[in-house]
Design a protein around this motif. Structure first.
Motif, PDB file in Angstrom:
ATOM      1  N   ALA A 104      -1.696   3.386  97.027  1.00 19.34           N
ATOM      2  CA  ALA A 104      -2.022   3.626  95.619  1.00 19.34           C
ATOM      3  C   ALA A 104      -3.521   3.487  95.366  1.00 19.34           C
ATOM      4  CB  ALA A 104      -1.250   2.656  94.733  1.00 19.34           C
ATOM      5  N   TYR A 105      -4.134   2.480  95.980  1.00 17.88           N
ATOM      6  CA  TYR A 105      -5.583   2.293  95.822  1.00 17.88           C
ATOM      7  C   TYR A 105      -6.333   3.496  96.383  1.00 17.88           C
ATOM      8  CZ  TYR A 105     -10.200   0.229  96.049  1.00 17.88           C
ATOM      9  OH  TYR A 105     -11.535  -0.012  95.898  1.00 17.88           O
ATOM     10  N   GLY A 106      -5.911   3.975  97.543  1.00 18.83           N
ATOM     11  CA  GLY A 106      -6.546   5.150  98.137  1.00 18.83           C
ATOM     12  C   GLY A 106      -6.411   6.376  97.262  1.00 18.83           C
ATOM     13  N   LEU A 107      -5.243   6.536  96.653  1.00 18.19           N
ATOM     14  CA  LEU A 107      -5.042   7.677  95.759  1.00 18.19           C
ATOM     15  C   LEU A 107      -5.938   7.601  94.527  1.00 18.19           C
ATOM     16  CD1 LEU A 107      -1.170   8.063  95.939  1.00 18.19           C
ATOM     17  CD2 LEU A 107      -2.885   9.637  96.846  1.00 18.19           C
ATOM     18  N   VAL A 108      -6.120   6.403  93.998  1.00 21.70           N
ATOM     19  CA  VAL A 108      -6.999   6.237  92.841  1.00 21.70           C
ATOM     20  C   VAL A 108      -8.441   6.560  93.218  1.00 21.70           C
ATOM     21  CG1 VAL A 108      -7.989   4.528  91.269  1.00 21.70           C
ATOM     22  CG2 VAL A 108      -5.532   4.602  91.622  1.00 21.70           C
ATOM     23  N   ILE A 109      -8.891   6.067  94.355  1.00 16.33           N
ATOM     24  CA  ILE A 109     -10.265   6.352  94.796  1.00 16.33           C
ATOM     25  C   ILE A 109     -10.458   7.849  94.996  1.00 16.33           C
ATOM     26  CG2 ILE A 109     -11.913   5.990  96.678  1.00 16.33           C
ATOM     27  CD1 ILE A 109     -11.532   3.575  94.829  1.00 16.33           C
ATOM     28  N   ARG A 110      -9.490   8.495  95.596  1.00 13.64           N
ATOM     29  CA  ARG A 110      -9.583   9.946  95.814  1.00 13.64           C
ATOM     30  C   ARG A 110      -9.605  10.694  94.478  1.00 13.64           C
ATOM     31  NH1 ARG A 110      -9.099  14.110  99.297  1.00 13.64           N
ATOM     32  NH2 ARG A 110      -7.747  15.844  98.719  1.00 13.64           N
ATOM     33  N   ALA A 111      -8.748  10.293  93.557  1.00 10.35           N
ATOM     34  CA  ALA A 111      -8.711  10.947  92.244  1.00 10.35           C
ATOM     35  C   ALA A 111     -10.019  10.756  91.493  1.00 10.35           C
ATOM     36  CB  ALA A 111      -7.543  10.407  91.430  1.00 10.35           C
ATOM     37  N   GLN A 112     -10.603   9.566  91.595  1.00  8.64           N
ATOM     38  CA  GLN A 112     -11.873   9.321  90.912  1.00  8.64           C
ATOM     39  C   GLN A 112     -13.005  10.118  91.541  1.00  8.64           C
ATOM     40  OE1 GLN A 112     -12.230   5.038  90.962  1.00  8.64           O
ATOM     41  NE2 GLN A 112     -11.190   4.843  89.004  1.00  8.64           N
ATOM     42  N   ALA A 113     -12.923  10.345  92.839  1.00 10.48           N
ATOM     43  CA  ALA A 113     -13.968  11.105  93.521  1.00 10.48           C
ATOM     44  C   ALA A 113     -13.884  12.594  93.206  1.00 10.48           C
ATOM     45  CB  ALA A 113     -13.869  10.885  95.024  1.00 10.48           C
ATOM     46  N   HIS A 114     -12.665  13.097  92.984  1.00 12.93           N
ATOM     47  CA  HIS A 114     -12.489  14.534  92.801  1.00 12.93           C
ATOM     48  C   HIS A 114     -12.116  14.948  91.390  1.00 12.93           C
ATOM     49  CE1 HIS A 114     -12.907  15.242  97.048  1.00 12.93           C
ATOM     50  NE2 HIS A 114     -12.018  14.278  97.293  1.00 12.93           N
ATOM     51  N   THR A 122     -10.368  10.444  82.606  1.00  8.57           N
ATOM     52  CA  THR A 122      -8.945  10.786  82.656  1.00  8.57           C
ATOM     53  C   THR A 122      -8.222   9.953  83.705  1.00  8.57           C
ATOM     54  OG1 THR A 122      -9.458  13.027  81.966  1.00  8.57           O
ATOM     55  CG2 THR A 122      -7.312  12.671  82.973  1.00  8.57           C
ATOM     56  N   VAL A 123      -8.849   9.787  84.856  1.00  5.16           N
ATOM     57  CA  VAL A 123      -8.235   8.986  85.920  1.00  5.16           C
ATOM     58  C   VAL A 123      -8.112   7.532  85.485  1.00  5.16           C
ATOM     59  CG1 VAL A 123      -8.525   8.150  88.285  1.00  5.16           C
ATOM     60  CG2 VAL A 123      -9.006  10.538  87.743  1.00  5.16           C
ATOM     61  N   ALA A 124      -9.143   7.000  84.837  1.00  6.23           N
ATOM     62  CA  ALA A 124      -9.104   5.610  84.371  1.00  6.23           C
ATOM     63  C   ALA A 124      -8.006   5.422  83.324  1.00  6.23           C
ATOM     64  CB  ALA A 124     -10.454   5.213  83.800  1.00  6.23           C
TER      65      ALA A 124
END
Length: 65
Positions: A3-13, A18-20
């Motif tokens: 889940a943490y990895g998915l959040v980091i990826r979403a914030q990067a792309h 919106t991601v926050a």
């Protein structure tokens, strides 16, 4: 960890606001689960905290054009 990895990826792309906002909705989902499954109290303080989180999400979404 996934889940943490998915959040980091979403914030990067994606759009950070919106991601926050989407990430913070987990708190709103966890509160009823804690009340129903773990018999935690859902009092005035938790309701106020949930309302504050929801207001923050709305502000983030409205501030983004």
């Amino acid at each position: 960890m996934l889940a943490y990895g998915l959040v980091i990826r979403a914030q990067a792309h994606g759009d950070l606001a919106t991601v926050a906002a989407l990430r913070e909705t987990g708190i709103l989902v966890a509160a009823p689960i804690a009340t129903l499954l773990f018999r935690e109290r859902f009092g005035r303080l938790r309701l106020t905290a949930d309302a504050a989180v929801l207001a923050g999400i709305v502000v983030l979404e409205l501030a983004h054009p």
